[in-house]
Motif scaffolding. Sequence first.
Motif, PDB file in Angstrom:
ATOM      1  N   PHE A  71      39.173   5.275  -1.277  1.00 39.45           N
ATOM      2  CA  PHE A  71      38.665   5.324   0.089  1.00 39.45           C
ATOM      3  C   PHE A  71      37.733   6.524   0.240  1.00 39.45           C
ATOM      4  N   GLN A  72      36.877   6.450   1.242  1.00 38.01           N
ATOM      5  CA  GLN A  72      36.009   7.567   1.580  1.00 38.01           C
ATOM      6  C   GLN A  72      36.388   8.072   2.960  1.00 38.01           C
ATOM      7  N   VAL A  73      36.603   9.397   3.059  1.00 40.33           N
ATOM      8  CA  VAL A  73      37.036  10.010   4.321  1.00 40.33           C
ATOM      9  C   VAL A  73      36.231  11.290   4.550  1.00 40.33           C
ATOM     10  N   PRO A  74      36.194  11.787   5.784  1.00 38.35           N
ATOM     11  CA  PRO A  74      35.473  13.033   6.046  1.00 38.35           C
ATOM     12  C   PRO A  74      36.168  14.237   5.412  1.00 38.35           C
ATOM     13  N   VAL A  75      35.393  15.185   4.935  1.00 33.44           N
ATOM     14  CA  VAL A  75      35.962  16.462   4.523  1.00 33.44           C
ATOM     15  C   VAL A  75      36.641  17.122   5.723  1.00 33.44           C
ATOM     16  N   ASP A  76      35.936  17.099   6.853  1.00 31.63           N
ATOM     17  CA  ASP A  76      36.411  17.720   8.082  1.00 31.63           C
ATOM     18  C   ASP A  76      36.452  16.643   9.171  1.00 31.63           C
ATOM     19  N   TYR A  77      37.635  16.301   9.637  1.00 32.59           N
ATOM     20  CA  TYR A  77      37.778  15.220  10.619  1.00 32.59           C
ATOM     21  C   TYR A  77      37.201  15.588  11.984  1.00 32.59           C
ATOM     22  N   SER A  78      36.981  16.868  12.225  1.00 30.09           N
ATOM     23  CA  SER A  78      36.320  17.242  13.473  1.00 30.09           C
ATOM     24  C   SER A  78      34.820  16.988  13.403  1.00 30.09           C
ATOM     25  N   CYS A  79      34.314  16.696  12.202  1.00 28.29           N
ATOM     26  CA  CYS A  79      32.912  16.318  11.992  1.00 28.29           C
ATOM     27  C   CYS A  79      32.893  15.002  11.214  1.00 28.29           C
TER      28      CYS A  79
END
Length: 493
Positions: A71-79
């Motif tokens: 899966f691909q996810v954000p490094v920083d979930y606030s961005c």
Amino acid sequence: MGHFTPAFRLLGRYNLLALSVRRLSRPSTRSAATMSPGNRSAPSIPVSAAEAVKEETHLIVGGLKIVDRWFQVPVDYSCPDGEKIRVFARSAINNKDNDGGVTGGKQPICVYLQGGPGFECSPPKSHPLTEFYLGKGYQMLYIDQRGTGLSSPIDADVWMKGCTVAEKVQRLKMLRADNIVRDCEAIRKTMLDDKEKEEERKWTVHGQSFGGFCAVTYLSFYPEGLKEVFTTGGMPPLVNNPDAVYDRTYRKLQERNAVYYRKYPQDVKAVRRIVAYLKRDPVVLPSGGTLTEGRFRDLGLAFGGHGGIDTIHRIVQRAVNDLDCYDGFTYKLKQMIESQQSFDVNPIYALLHEACYCQGEPSGWSAARRLPPSLQSSSDEDPILFTGEMIYPYMFTDYSELSKFHELADPLAYEKAWPALYDVDQLKRNEVPVFAANFIDDMYVAYDLSRETVATIQGARSFDTNVLHHNAVRAKTWAVMGELWKLRSGEVD
């Protein structure tokens, strides 16, 4: 927390003396009370479904269907629109259920959260929990936590080339339980959010050691995704820094040293002889690291698991034999020592071990600051004591790969801006069934603080025993899980 060589078979029956089941109803009075107001109630960051990158399926002899997923996810979930990383998850499903659906099977999912921090999951067939949960009608999902295994792993030679120390520190701060849980929640949405029934959109989580810490973070911020939670040696202390933890685990470490020397009294002189040799002539290990006195004493990490004391005795016995024969150490011995010390291949474990307790406060090299005098030196008559699951500054010199992260160790130790990992108010109104196995003589997780956390989580029930150790979920799976299943079924005596 501690990470051990797997034990695949439970031999015989175990007399669980002093075994008790406790439902602790009083709220925590020490740990929760020390939480700053900002940590007592922290907002959760919205999480969107993860992007499925690829999937591979194969069959394993023994009736297992394996589905590997990236899966691909954000490094920083606030961005959420910023930089992305990969997270890997591996499903283990009974081969008879070969429906080809998006989850790879119709059974409810149990997510396994690995101990650590900083360790990847082992293959499903090598973990006895696979057999246990599949036998209960579940499928397993083993997730490599971000920065480990196949999840954009951290490696000194290829990771963040050309970046500054500050940039690397900020990236490492993104590898704690808060973002591990967000990754899980993003993957859950991808795999289960299209299910028709609400209960089918939830999953079970089993957290071992540090994985249990993650599970309680999950309960704090995203309980809507959880059907039930199991922890084994993984009820986290609700503290803001590690000092209170080490004050307790150092006492357990000294107790385990005493058990070791009672079992092998001849090792008092043997260890003293080995340490004297290393002080005169530190040994270069196959990886290029240095076996100093401190690194040799690090072997005491194994004391917290079933079989650990015997393992270290065999190393001590071989070392003395080598000194008798050659006045030096053989390659075989050096390899045995390195095989017990995983800091080089799992650098996150050392870099973030103390940080996994921090909420708004620095660790400040807590283990080194709280080191008891008895572990700092010894007389000619006293035994030399081994250390345990503690991280010290010298490790970033003595371990060859870990030394490449040396410049990051101090900035992480003195970092103050650590986000909250737990929402105590949410835990007090928890509605998710929680079943915890706590080990009274646990050398890594402070038992009394674990009990306070169980008391804080509304509805949580615990099985507490003084005859099992931290790695019992592998070494004595059915002894642990059988008791947790009794709690789940509502059995009382």
